[in-house]
Design a protein around this motif. Structure first.
Motif, PDB file in Angstrom:
ATOM      1  N   ASP A  14       0.807  -1.223   0.000  1.00 42.92           N
ATOM      2  CA  ASP A  14       0.000   0.000   0.000  1.00 42.92           C
ATOM      3  C   ASP A  14       0.841   1.274   0.000  1.00 42.92           C
ATOM      4  O   ASP A  14       0.653   2.156   0.847  1.00 42.92           O
ATOM      5  CB  ASP A  14      -0.917   0.019   1.247  1.00 42.92           C
ATOM      6  N   ASP A 120      -8.523   3.399   3.816  1.00 41.39           N
ATOM      7  CA  ASP A 120      -7.633   4.058   2.861  1.00 41.39           C
ATOM      8  C   ASP A 120      -7.837   5.578   2.819  1.00 41.39           C
ATOM      9  O   ASP A 120      -8.019   6.165   1.746  1.00 41.39           O
ATOM     10  CB  ASP A 120      -7.813   3.467   1.454  1.00 41.39           C
ATOM     11  N   THR A 194      -7.289  -6.444  -3.592  1.00 46.87           N
ATOM     12  CA  THR A 194      -5.829  -6.490  -3.574  1.00 46.87           C
ATOM     13  C   THR A 194      -5.294  -7.887  -3.893  1.00 46.87           C
ATOM     14  O   THR A 194      -4.581  -8.483  -3.119  1.00 46.87           O
ATOM     15  CB  THR A 194      -5.297  -5.923  -2.248  1.00 46.87           C
ATOM     16  N   ARG A 268       3.048  -8.044  -0.432  1.00 48.81           N
ATOM     17  CA  ARG A 268       2.912  -7.057  -1.506  1.00 48.81           C
ATOM     18  C   ARG A 268       4.062  -6.064  -1.395  1.00 48.81           C
ATOM     19  O   ARG A 268       4.413  -5.633  -0.305  1.00 48.81           O
ATOM     20  CB  ARG A 268       1.538  -6.394  -1.385  1.00 48.81           C
TER      21      ARG A 268
HETATM   22  C1  6LW Z   1      -5.899  -1.740   1.936  1.00 53.00           C
HETATM   23  C2  6LW Z   1      -6.656  -1.772   0.695  1.00 53.00           C
HETATM   24  C3  6LW Z   1      -5.902  -2.782   0.063  1.00 53.00           C
HETATM   25  O1  6LW Z   1      -6.301  -0.907   2.905  1.00 53.00           O
HETATM   26  O2  6LW Z   1      -5.635  -3.727   0.959  1.00 53.00           O
HETATM   27  O3  6LW Z   1      -4.523  -3.024  -1.742  1.00 53.00           O
HETATM   28  C4  6LW Z   1      -5.949  -3.197   2.213  1.00 53.00           C
HETATM   29  N1  6LW Z   1      -5.467  -2.602  -1.092  1.00 53.00           N
HETATM   30  O4  6LW Z   1      -6.631  -0.641  -0.066  1.00 53.00           O
HETATM   31  C5  6LW Z   1      -4.948  -3.624   3.207  1.00 53.00           C
HETATM   32  O5  6LW Z   1      -3.663  -3.501   2.677  1.00 53.00           O
END
Ligand code: 6LW
Length: 490
Positions: A14, A120, A194, A268
């Motif tokens: 993120d 987010d 994600t 990630r």
């Molecule tokens: C994050 C969300 C996501 O808050 O995974 O990749 C969640 N996106 O936007 C946790 O990383």
């Protein structure tokens, strides 16, 4: 200059980025790990050096007894009028909050909570106004980007929260960020969730409250149709202009293993993709909207990569981390030595065992450490969460010391081997890994003895779920253990 993705390797999800004082600053989510929100600096967007963390005091973030992959979700970093702001969501307490600092190398403020839901959160500053943006649901329960204006000193809402964009039709509309470029507002977000369907999408408007017109070529960036290709999950990005005027997206992605039913266990990571604005004012990203492993970009720099991590060339406040709120009386951290006092909390519990971790950054790795064990159990764990982790460790017994390899995969626990050692004063534990396996060894005098192997697959996100990646942890349970000559080579 040519660079290779990912530009930050290992579990650093993120990413959000801002420019300030001729440099760029990047933050990542950290979930149940402490300190929270790793912070990096760069002069070229390719080489990132960790300079610390944002949430360094327990009072800034509630992590007590939180679930794994709860805690600190995706952060946003912004710089406005000499001050840095980091806004994030503690998903366990369901709170959105921000902290600020005027000194990027120093401490950050106490948290200021904003009464707007969703995850987010992001901030957008303009003419002394601050807009607070997060994901949420509109009155029909459909995912949307929500916005209000706040008073930045207090976090108080100055306007109602309103839905401003419903995305391009993908599921899990997340990660909204607002930018003003050439007199237009650009609202970029993530959709698809994600994982393998992840993507970056955007819309633009002349007005910050909308209506927003979706980019006709959405998704602007995704690797969801790119196969067979190691880089997947590209999404959740932040847009940044380099000093030479060129634009880039820093996003998360992951490196998959295998082609059919692939998996990934390093979490990630951070990827850099070039962006170009067209005459029509829309921007396009990467190679036909996909993120490649290699790019040639303008700039006179060399991509450097740290291949060796030791106690001496790392800093306990930088690369290393703990699980939840650590009990610091159980950690003695010296420049060349770490002494851990284990409690009765084991790695199987969603608590704070005595654990000092460093992210695994690449598939191919060789880790060795000397351990003097006066504990029921002490060694090195490849840790995904309390349900999935592998250990090579030592146990102090009445007769001396035993070495063991232990696998914990969901409901299945397995001791792959246990051997009494002759020379048991100081024992060298060794892990060699490739993409698919961890291989475990112990050094017995001059001899290196193979103990066992275990598949990386069962530490993957596809097995474990959640949002984290493998962290290599020195740990101890019930008793003391001393670790020396830590050496992790990629
Ligand atoms: C994050 C969300 C996501 O808050 O995974 O990749 C969640 N996106 O936007 C946790 O990383």
């Amino acid at each position: 200059m040519r660079y290779q993705n990912p530009v930050v390797k290992g579990f650093y999800p993120d990413p959000s980025v801002c420019a300030a004082n001729g440099k760029s600053y990047l933050v990542c989510s950290s979930f149940q790990f402490f300190p929270g929100v790793p912070l990096f600096e760069s002069t070229d967007l390719v080489n990132w050096t960790q300079i610390g963390h944002v949430l360094t005091r327990k009072s800034q973030v509630m992590l007590e007894n939180i679930n794994s992959s709860g805690g600190v979700f995706a952060p946003t970093i912004r710089f406005y009028k000499g001050r840095f702001y980091m806004v994030t969501n503690n998903n366990t307490t369901q709170e959105n909050f921000y902290v600020y600092t005027d000194d990027i190398y120093g401490e950050w403020s106490d948290p200021i909570v904003v009464d707007q839901g969703g995850i987010d959160p992001s901030l957008y500053f303009e003419e002394d106004r601050c807009y607070f943006i997060s994901n949420g649901n509109d009155e029909n329960g459909k995912g949307c980007v929500m916005q209000c204006e706040i008073e930045i000193e207090t976090g108080k809402k100055l306007t109602e929260t309103k839905p401003i964009w419903g995305g391009s039709g993908g599921r899990y509309l997340e990660s909204p960020h607002m930018y003003s470029i050439n007199g237009m507002y650009y609202l970029m977000a993530a959709e698809g969730g994600t994982e393998y369907g992840h993507m970056v999408t955007y819309a633009r408007s002349e007005n910050i409250w909308g209506p927003f017109e979706s980019y006709p070529g959405n998704p602007v960036l995704t690797n969801r149709n790119k196969a067979p290709y190691i880089i997947q999950g590209i999404g959740h990005g932040d847009l940044i202009q380099a000093q030479d005027g060129n634009w880039y997206i820093l996003s998360l992605g992951f490196r998959q293993i295998g082609v059919w039913m692939p998996y990934h266990h390093l979490g990630r990571e951070v990827f850099l993709t070039p962006v170009r604005f067209g005459e029509d004012g829309w921007f396009r990203a990467g190679h036909d909207g996909t993120c490649d492993e290699f790019y040639e970009i303008p700039g006179d720099f060399v991509q450097k990569e740290q291949k060796l991590y030791t106690f001496e060339n790392t800093d306990f406040n930088r690369e290393w981390c703990y699980l939840r709120h650590p009990h610091m009386e159980n950690y003695r951290l010296e420049s060349d030595k770490v002494t851990l006092t284990g409690t009765d909390i084991t790695l199987n519990e969603p608590k704070s065992p005595t654990f000092l971790g460093i992210r695994q950054r690449d598939f191919d790795m060789e880790l060795s450490v000397d351990v003097i064990c006066d504990a029921k159990e002490a060694g090195v764990t490849a840790y995904m969460n309390e349900d999935e982790h592998y250990e090579i460790g030592l146990s102090k017994t009445e007769n001396g010391v035993e070495v063991f390899v232990h696998l914990h995969i969901g409901d299945a626990e397995c001791e792959k081997c246990r051997i009494a050692l002759d020379d048991n004063q100081k024992v060298t534990l060794l892990i060699k890994s490739d993409a698919c396996n961890y291989h475990y060894y112990v050094k017995d005098g001059e001899k290196t003895v193979y103990l066992a192997s275990a598949r990386t697959k069962y530490l993957s996100s596809e097995v474990s779920g959640g949002f984290t990646g493998v962290v290599l942890g020195l740990y101890a349970v019930e008793g003391k253990a001393c670790f020396e000559n830590f050496c992790c080579r990629y």
